[in-house]
Write a protein that holds these residues in place. Structure first.
Motif, PDB file in Angstrom:
ATOM      1  N   ASP A 240       0.810  -1.223   0.000  1.00  0.00           N
ATOM      2  CA  ASP A 240       0.000   0.000   0.000  1.00  0.00           C
ATOM      3  C   ASP A 240       0.845   1.276   0.000  1.00  0.00           C
ATOM      4  O   ASP A 240       0.301   2.387   0.062  1.00  0.00           O
ATOM      5  N   THR A 241       2.157   1.124  -0.034  1.00  0.00           N
ATOM      6  CA  THR A 241       3.036   2.295  -0.006  1.00  0.00           C
ATOM      7  C   THR A 241       2.774   3.183  -1.224  1.00  0.00           C
ATOM      8  O   THR A 241       2.756   2.716  -2.367  1.00  0.00           O
ATOM      9  N   ALA A 242       2.568   4.458  -0.949  1.00  0.00           N
ATOM     10  CA  ALA A 242       2.291   5.408  -2.030  1.00  0.00           C
ATOM     11  C   ALA A 242       3.598   5.963  -2.575  1.00  0.00           C
ATOM     12  O   ALA A 242       4.515   6.288  -1.826  1.00  0.00           O
ATOM     13  N   PHE A 243       3.680   6.054  -3.874  1.00  0.00           N
ATOM     14  CA  PHE A 243       4.836   6.676  -4.513  1.00  0.00           C
ATOM     15  C   PHE A 243       4.377   7.292  -5.820  1.00  0.00           C
ATOM     16  O   PHE A 243       3.379   6.867  -6.414  1.00  0.00           O
ATOM     17  N   ASP A 244       5.065   8.298  -6.243  1.00  0.00           N
ATOM     18  CA  ASP A 244       4.676   8.980  -7.464  1.00  0.00           C
ATOM     19  C   ASP A 244       5.076   8.163  -8.677  1.00  0.00           C
ATOM     20  O   ASP A 244       6.087   7.459  -8.657  1.00  0.00           O
ATOM     21  N   ARG A 245       4.329   8.293  -9.741  1.00  0.00           N
ATOM     22  CA  ARG A 245       4.624   7.504 -10.939  1.00  0.00           C
ATOM     23  C   ARG A 245       5.969   7.872 -11.554  1.00  0.00           C
ATOM     24  O   ARG A 245       6.579   7.078 -12.268  1.00  0.00           O
ATOM     25  N   GLN A 246       6.455   9.098 -11.295  1.00  0.00           N
ATOM     26  CA  GLN A 246       7.766   9.509 -11.807  1.00  0.00           C
ATOM     27  C   GLN A 246       8.910   8.957 -10.956  1.00  0.00           C
ATOM     28  O   GLN A 246      10.050   8.925 -11.415  1.00  0.00           O
ATOM     29  N   ASP A 247       8.601   8.532  -9.748  1.00  0.00           N
ATOM     30  CA  ASP A 247       9.636   8.041  -8.836  1.00  0.00           C
ATOM     31  C   ASP A 247       9.835   6.548  -9.070  1.00  0.00           C
ATOM     32  O   ASP A 247       9.406   5.700  -8.289  1.00  0.00           O
ATOM     33  N   THR A 248      10.516   6.207 -10.157  1.00  0.00           N
ATOM     34  CA  THR A 248      10.684   4.806 -10.529  1.00  0.00           C
ATOM     35  C   THR A 248      11.603   4.060  -9.571  1.00  0.00           C
ATOM     36  O   THR A 248      11.516   2.835  -9.461  1.00  0.00           O
ATOM     37  N   LEU A 249      12.487   4.764  -8.884  1.00  0.00           N
ATOM     38  CA  LEU A 249      13.382   4.087  -7.943  1.00  0.00           C
ATOM     39  C   LEU A 249      12.600   3.554  -6.749  1.00  0.00           C
ATOM     40  O   LEU A 249      12.807   2.405  -6.322  1.00  0.00           O
ATOM     41  N   THR A 250      11.690   4.361  -6.199  1.00  0.00           N
ATOM     42  CA  THR A 250      10.871   3.874  -5.090  1.00  0.00           C
ATOM     43  C   THR A 250       9.966   2.735  -5.550  1.00  0.00           C
ATOM     44  O   THR A 250       9.777   1.741  -4.828  1.00  0.00           O
ATOM     45  N   ARG A 251       9.407   2.852  -6.728  1.00  0.00           N
ATOM     46  CA  ARG A 251       8.554   1.781  -7.246  1.00  0.00           C
ATOM     47  C   ARG A 251       9.329   0.470  -7.341  1.00  0.00           C
ATOM     48  O   ARG A 251       8.843  -0.582  -6.934  1.00  0.00           O
TER      49      ARG A 251
END
Length: 717
Positions: A240-251
């Motif tokens: 459920d961790t939220a991350f921005d679609r531009q933040d590919t490293l967190t994804r």
């Protein structure tokens, strides 16, 4: 006149009557020196006639007061002063300082806050960590590389190496350090220039792909930080961790930890090195305020999608440009509720309220950073600090000049552009057009910063400090309130969404590079700012060989930064009542990198030699005592040119660097470089310093000991 003879002739006694002429000459010399010490630069140079006349007056006065007899006075008055010929008989023959001793002298002068001239007049002796024999051996070896026969014998002639007819203009620098419990000790520091400048510590060179090592270190550090933040989460919370679609490293980090059997940091770092990035040069990147394209060194790499590990080994450009883009975007989006996230939603009701808070808080933050960058700078230095980070074009330079010098006439702008652009400066008609187009009232501060390619607050602060040189930071913050609001507030008022997004991204990229710079500075990066562009991944922000060597020392020491030591002790006024000795304080290392990150980097560096761009070093270093001196490192080639409309017009310099380690204790850097227009004729790459280091193996190996501190440290400094 010898001092002992003068002392004898000045001592009263009957036996001196037959030496009246010589006694008179010595007396005249002594009295003249007593007079001359009042104004030595006058009396001992242009004022020698005045010195003779004043000396005569004092000789008569001495006799009148009964201090000398009239016979001695008359003998002295008959003599004339004879001055030493400083050309034929210099008082102190000049000594030839090697690069190592020059570095030590410069370091000591800096510590004492004095000049080299004054340093030569101190009664002081210095202990250095330099190994004298090895320093001389390496300096001699590098100096012989200008000889075609010797260069050929070292396998340095060939494609992408050197050509016999052009050896003389290539310079080399070399530094070697040893990691010990007392710190990183400098064993060799030399270069082949005849100039006082120390290339290792005093230069700013574009060292090409060596910047990929810094990018890789930052990338792996961010992976480690994501691991620390995400690994404690339960599987559901992780998904459920939220991350921005531009933040590919967190994804990627979330996906890895959600599916990995081994969730340790070591395993995650290895997985990060196995991620694939395209080497396709066809994509155009919006960075540095404009659209840019990048190329690979080898066209055969264009269709590949190598892993980060493979891109490091083969030094492939485009994957690292994309790795740095991912680092920049992660830096933009990593803070919850960041501006970057809010800007993607035009209808977010928090935008205006957040903007006001952001402008005040973040504006002050960046103003403080720019204040530190410009602090204690002269007027000329303030301008240089601002301009050195610009990609020089007539438009950018004019936008800056008209803001800093609003009252200057067109002639001043023309002279400024000629100074910065040389032959590529615009003609008089174009200058007049630029002068009007970028008039002080033609653009507001944010637009001017955008045109110039600099952060508007940095531009404002330089102008403010030029106009208010005595102002404090508190005064600057108070004076910048409206400018801080303007810099951020205008972003939400334009009706053209694409233009708005481009300008927002440019500003956010600048701010992201400020954060990345802090990370690099912690690892020894020596300069006050980075060029806010993805070209930094390929070396556009510059570096120093000594700073790269320091980064290698951090990696070898499992992420602990040790002090680099060239001097170990200083003794003043030995054998006198004022004798003073200074020594180093105990070593206190600073952890600046997670040990797991350092180990991952060690492995990547070893693979550059095992099967990458430095593979010609495989098997070159074998210690007779059995110690493993398998090298590792990173290569880099810099070809710095002024390019106008896609056509190279002026070569500035060409560099080739190898930052390396030899086993677990020794590390350093080796750089070959050519400065000036002649650099266009050279085609050598980083294979050159790699080959030189391999050829130097027989010179280095006898000095590399088998026990910590037993090699170079055993010889007298």
């Amino acid at each position: 006149t010898e001092l002992d003879r003068a002392r004898f002739l000045l001592t009263p006694g009957e036996s001196l009557n037959e030496n009246q002429t010589e006694r008179g000459q010595v007396l005249r010399q002594v009295v003249a020196l007593m007079v001359a010490h009042r104004r030595p630069s006058w009396y001992l140079a242009q004022g020698r006639k005045d010195l003779d006349e004043t000396t005569d007056a004092y000789l008569r006065l001495l006799a009148t007061e009964g201090i000398i007899d009239t016979g001695w006075r008359d003998a002295a008055l008959r003599q004339r002063l004879v001055f030493r010929d400083m050309v034929r008989h210099p008082p102190l023959f000049p000594t030839s300082h090697g690069k190592g001793s020059t570095a030590a002298r410069s370091r000591l002068a800096g510590w004492l806050g004095t000049s080299l001239y004054s340093l030569d007049r101190l009664d002081a002796s210095v202990d250095t960590t330099l190994h004298g024999e090895l320093q001389d051996a390496v300096s001699d070896y590098l100096g012989r590389l200008a000889d075609p026969a010797f260069a050929r014998s070292q396998s340095l002639i060939g494609e992408r190496l050197l050509q016999p007819a052009s050896l003389g203009k290539v310079s080399y620098s070399f530094t070697l350090l040893e990691r010990t419990p007392q710190g990183n000790l400098v064993r060799v520091q030399t270069d082949t220039t005849t100039q006082p400048l120390d290339i290792n510590e005093g230069s700013k060179l574009e060292l090409g792909s060596t910047a990929k090592l810094r990018v890789l270190a930052t990338y792996l550090e961010l992976v480690a930080e994501l691991h620390a933040r995400l690994v404690p989460l339960e599987p559901k919370a992780l998904r459920d961790t939220a991350f921005d679609r531009q933040d590919t490293l967190t994804r990627w980090a979330v996906q890895h930890l959600a599916s990995a059997k081994d969730r340790s940091l070591d395993a995650m770092l290895l997985a990060a090195l196995e991620r694939r990035f395209s080497a396709d040069p066809g994509e155009r990147f919006f960075t540095g305020g404009g659209v840019h394209s990048f190329n690979n060194f080898n066209d055969s790499d264009n269709g590949r999608s190598p892993t980060v590990r493979e891109a490091m080994q083969a030094s492939i450009n485009l994957p690292f440009v994309r790795v740095l883009r991912e680092v920049v975007r992660h830096t933009m989006y990593q803070v919850p509720g960041s501006t970057a996230r809010l800007l993607e939603d035009d209808s977010d009701p928090r935008r205006e309220a957040y903007l006001a808070r952001f402008a005040d808080r973040e504006g002050q933050t960046f103003l403080r950073r720019f204040w530190r960058k410009t602090d204690r700078r002269s007027t000329d230095e303030l301008r240089s600090v601002l301009l050195e980070g610009l990609r020089p074009t007539p438009e950018r330079l004019t936008a800056v000049f008209r803001y800093l010098e609003p009252e200057a006439p067109p002639e001043a702008l023309s002279a400024f552009l000629k100074e910065r652009l040389g032959e590529k400066a615009p003609n008089a008609a174009r200058v007049q057009s630029l002068f009007s187009r970028y008039a002080p009232d033609a653009l507001d501060l944010p637009d001017r910063g955008y045109v110039a390619g600099v952060h508007p607050l940095e531009l404002w602060l330089v102008a403010y400090r030029l106009q208010n040189p005595q102002a404090s930071l508190t005064q600057a913050i108070a004076a910048s309130q409206s400018e801080r609001q303007a810099v951020y507030g205008w972003l939400f008022r334009t009706r053209v969404k694409s233009a708005q997004d481009d300008r927002i991204y440019t500003l956010l990229e600048v701010e992201a590079f400020l954060d990345i710079h802090q990370r690099w500075a912690r690892l020894g990066y020596p300069f006050g700012h980075l060029v806010p562009s993805l070209a930094t991944a390929l070396g556009s922000s510059g570096d120093r060989p000594a700073a790269l060597a320091e980064l290698m020392g951090i990696i070898l020491n499992d992420g602990v930064r040790l002090p680099t030591r060239l001097l170990t002790g200083v003794q003043f006024a030995s054998d006198t009542p004022w004798f003073t000795a200074l020594g180093n304080t105990p070593v206190k290392g600073e952890r600046v990198m997670a040990p797991e990150v350092a180990r991952a980097l060690q492995q990547a560096l070893s693979e550059v030699v095992e099967r990458g761009t430095a593979r010609r070093l495989v098997g070159s270093f074998r210690a007779p005592g059995g110690e493993d001196l398998s090298p590792g490192g990173k290569t880099g080639t810099g070809d710095n040119r002024v390019v106008v409309r896609g056509r190279a017009t002026l070569a500035l310099n060409r560099t080739a660097t190898f930052v390396f380690h030899l086993g677990p204790r020794y590390f350093g850097s080796l750089t070959a470089y050519v400065v000036g227009p002649d650099a266009a004729r050279y085609r050598f790459t980083s294979g050159l310093p790699v080959q030189i280091l391999g050829s130097m193996g027989p010179t280095l190996m006898p000095y590399l000991g088998t026990a910590p501190g037993s090699g170079c440290a055993s010889a007298p400094p």
